[in-house]
Structures are given as structure tokens and as C-alpha cells.
Design a protein around this motif. Structure first.
Motif, PDB file in Angstrom:
ATOM      1  N   HIS A  81      40.220  45.375  23.867  1.00  0.00           N
ATOM      2  CA  HIS A  81      40.438  44.292  24.480  1.00  0.00           C
ATOM      3  C   HIS A  81      39.878  43.118  23.653  1.00  0.00           C
ATOM      4  CE1 HIS A  81      42.415  42.726  28.118  1.00  0.00           C
ATOM      5  NE2 HIS A  81      41.502  41.288  27.736  1.00  0.00           N
TER       6      HIS A  81
ATOM      7  N   CYS B  70      45.913  40.371  23.027  1.00  0.00           N
ATOM      8  CA  CYS B  70      45.268  40.400  24.348  1.00  0.00           C
ATOM      9  C   CYS B  70      45.098  38.899  24.777  1.00  0.00           C
ATOM     10  CB  CYS B  70      43.980  41.393  24.479  1.00  0.00           C
ATOM     11  SG  CYS B  70      44.471  43.090  24.456  1.00  0.00           S
TER      12      CYS B  70
ATOM     13  N   HIS C 147      53.378  45.116  26.613  1.00  0.00           N
ATOM     14  CA  HIS C 147      51.910  44.966  26.078  1.00  0.00           C
ATOM     15  C   HIS C 147      51.020  45.786  27.520  1.00  0.00           C
ATOM     16  CE1 HIS C 147      48.274  44.051  24.288  1.00  0.00           C
ATOM     17  NE2 HIS C 147      47.831  43.646  25.619  1.00  0.00           N
TER      18      HIS C 147
ATOM     19  N   CYS D 223      48.496  48.528  27.486  1.00  0.00           N
ATOM     20  CA  CYS D 223      46.950  48.163  27.426  1.00  0.00           C
ATOM     21  C   CYS D 223      46.705  47.951  28.887  1.00  0.00           C
ATOM     22  CB  CYS D 223      46.789  46.801  26.675  1.00  0.00           C
ATOM     23  SG  CYS D 223      45.072  45.977  26.674  1.00  0.00           S
TER      24      CYS D 223
ATOM     25  N   CYS E  19      44.419  44.657  30.018  1.00  0.00           N
ATOM     26  CA  CYS E  19      45.384  43.841  30.366  1.00  0.00           C
ATOM     27  C   CYS E  19      46.114  43.781  31.717  1.00  0.00           C
ATOM     28  CB  CYS E  19      46.251  43.296  29.046  1.00  0.00           C
ATOM     29  SG  CYS E  19      45.585  42.514  27.834  1.00  0.00           S
TER      30      CYS E  19
END
Ligand SMILES: [Zn+2]
Lengths: 210, 98
Positions: free
Chosen positions: B20, B25, B51, B55, B58
Motif C-alpha cells: 500500500h 495506490c 486495482h 489490492c 485499497c
């Protein structure tokens, strides 16, 4: 600022005063609840909120002739209330006016990515029945620097469009969106940092019951 | 669709998890209010969704931001009592008469 107006010194004076009074009464009747809601979201449910509403309608009355009707009445009142609020705030103490940087609002530790509050499988209405959550939310909003708070309240609580918020605050849409994003990130961070005693499963059952 | 539209990071794979606060990000985080308000072009939305899928942090972050906004939207509206409504009207009219 709207200059105070004296009644026109013509033969029409009486009927003008009468018309003004009627217009004021209907303006007040139709919008006082809206303005009180906005004022108490800005100032809390306090005497200050009532003062702000009174100031708003007094200024609206004095500025009637400036209102040409090209804006919605509510937008016009929001504008008057917002200006009055910023004026009144200068005389009070509250969260200091400062800029929020994106850097400070982005989480850096693992715990800060989610909210420490019991909202996951609840509707927002259900979650908000938890008094502690309501308190935490109000406190977080209250800690926002005023110009961010106003944008968040107008956009996410009063439901104005970004364009309308821009009209009310004299900002372009881009500036509104930038402030809004920071305001939301701030509130999110406050809610994620603080956690709540009520986030334990037993407390959580309280809000779910019935 | 393999073409990515967010500039400056063409070499970062969006399909594998990243640390992160990677630049990617951060770019995503900057756009999240516009994303949840549905103000971004479709291509960029799709990229952000990709994304988020890759991730977890996120993903978690956007969920918490959505929840925050949703709480604000549904926060109960304070209500004025009829007495206060009438009293305030009198005060305003008195101030007007002055
Ligand atoms: Zn990420």
C-alpha cells in the motif's frame, strides 16, 4: 453582504410592506425546517443553530429585492445561511480553519484501512441507531475545519449537487470536489482511528434487537 | 481489456497485489470520491475496479469510504419543535420591526 433596505417612501409603501410580510411568512413557513436542519448540522443542536436560522431569515427579508428568482429559493437561503455562519463563527471558537492535506489523510498502518465500527452487515439506518456511532460521526464532522465541514454537510448531508455547493460557497466545482474528498477522508480516518466501545459483538446485538 | 488509462504508471501491473501507498495506490486514493460518486470516465472506473480486485487494502479503504459517506447521507435530521418554530418567527419579526 446585503445592505439593509429601508421601505420605499412612496404611496405604495403600505402595500409593499404588506406584500413583503406575506412573502416573508410563506418563505419562513416553507423553509424554516430546512434551514434549522442545515444550521444544526453546522452548529450542533444548540442555541447557536437557532441564532443562525434567525440571522438567515432576517438577512433574507432584508435581501428580498436582490432575489430575482434565477436561483432556487433553497439555494439562495443556503447561501445566506452559509455566509452568516462564517461570520458568526469568527466570534466563536470551534475547529480551527486550516488546510487538510491528502498525505495526512491516507492511512499508513494496517488498522486504519477499515472502520472500527459495526456497520458491515447493517444498513446505514440500522447502524445509526447506535448512539455511540452517531456521536462518533458527529464528533468527527465537528472536528473538520469549517470550510471542509460546510462542503461535506451541503453535499453529503443536505444532498446538494457539487455545482449547487459551488454556488452557495462561491467556489468552482473542482474546488468543491477537492474539499469534499478531503472532508470525507478526514471523517473516515476519524471513524477508523477512534474505534468505538460499541463495536464489540454484545453491544452490536443491542442495535440489532427487534 | 489490457490497456490502462491512468497515466504515469504504465509498467505497474494492476493484477498483482502491491504494497500500500505505492504510487498507484495513492493515485487511486485521490480519485476515490469521484469514483464512488460515479463521476469518472468508464475506462478509469474499470481500471480502478481492476486495482481494487487486486489490492485488498485499497478495496478495504474504498469500502470504509463508502460506509462513511453512507453514514453521513443517512444521519438523522434534527427537528425543530413547533414551539421553537413559532418563537423564532416572533423574534425575527421583532428584529425586522426595529
Ligand atoms: Zn492499492
Amino acid at each position: 453582504m446585503v445592505p439593509p433596505r429601508s421601505a420605499p417612501r412612496t404611496a405604495k409603501r403600505t402595500s409593499t410592506a404588506h406584500d413583503l410580510r406575506e412573502a416573508f411568512d410563506s418563505l419562513y413557513r416553507d423553509h424554516v425546517d430546512l434551514m434549522y436542519r442545515y444550521a444544526s448540522r453546522l452548529c450542533g443542536e444548540t442555541e447557536a443553530a437557532k441564532d443562525l436560522v434567525q440571522e438567515t431569515f432576517l438577512n433574507a427579508y432584508r435581501g428580498f429585492k436582490q432575489f430575482r428568482g434565477e436561483a432556487q429559493v433553497s439555494t439562495w437561503l443556503y447561501t445566506i445561511a452559509s455566509r452568516a455562519c462564517l461570520r458568526m463563527r469568527r466570534r466563536q471558537k470551534g475547529a480551527p480553519q486550516r488546510e487538510l492535506s491528502l498525505e495526512e489523510l491516507v492511512p499508513t498502518t494496517d488498522g486504519e484501512f477499515h472502520l472500527q465500527i459495526p456497520v458491515d452487515d447493517l444498513s446505514p439506518e440500522e447502524a445509526l441507531q447506535n448512539k455511540q456511532l452517531r456521536q462518533a460521526l458527529n464528533d468527527a464532522i465537528d472536528r473538520l475545519p469549517p470550510k471542509y465541514k460546510m462542503v461535506l454537510v451541503l453535499r453529503d448531508m443536505e444532498g446538494l449537487s457539487a455545482k449547487e455547493v459551488g454556488t452557495v460557497m462561491g467556489l468552482n466545482e473542482r474546488a468543491v470536489k477537492s474539499r469534499l474528498h478531503r472532508a470525507r477522508l478526514f471523517v473516515r480516518r476519524e471513524l477508523s482511528r477512534q474505534g468505538l466501545a460499541g463495536s464489540s459483538p454484545s453491544q452490536r446485538a443491542d442495535t440489532d434487537s427487534e | 481489456m489490457t490497456k490502462r488509462q491512468i497515466p504515469h504508471h504504465p509498467s505497474r501491473a494492476t493484477t498483482k497485489p502491491q504494497r500500500h501507498r505505492s504510487a498507484h495506490c495513492l493515485r487511486i486514493l485521490r480519485a476515490l470520491s469521484a469514483f464512488i460518486d460515479d463521476e469518472l470516465p468508464r475506462q478509469i472506473c474499470q481500471e480502478i475496479r481492476q486495482h481494487l480486485g487486486a489490492c485488498p487494502r485499497c478495496e478495504e479503504f474504498v469500502a470504509s469510504l463508502r460506509q462513511t459517506v453512507s453514514l453521513c447521507r443517512h444521519s438523522p435530521a434534527p427537528v425543530l419543535s413547533p414551539d421553537d418554530r413559532a418563537l423564532m418567527r416572533e423574534k425575527i419579526l421583532a428584529a425586522i420591526r426595529q
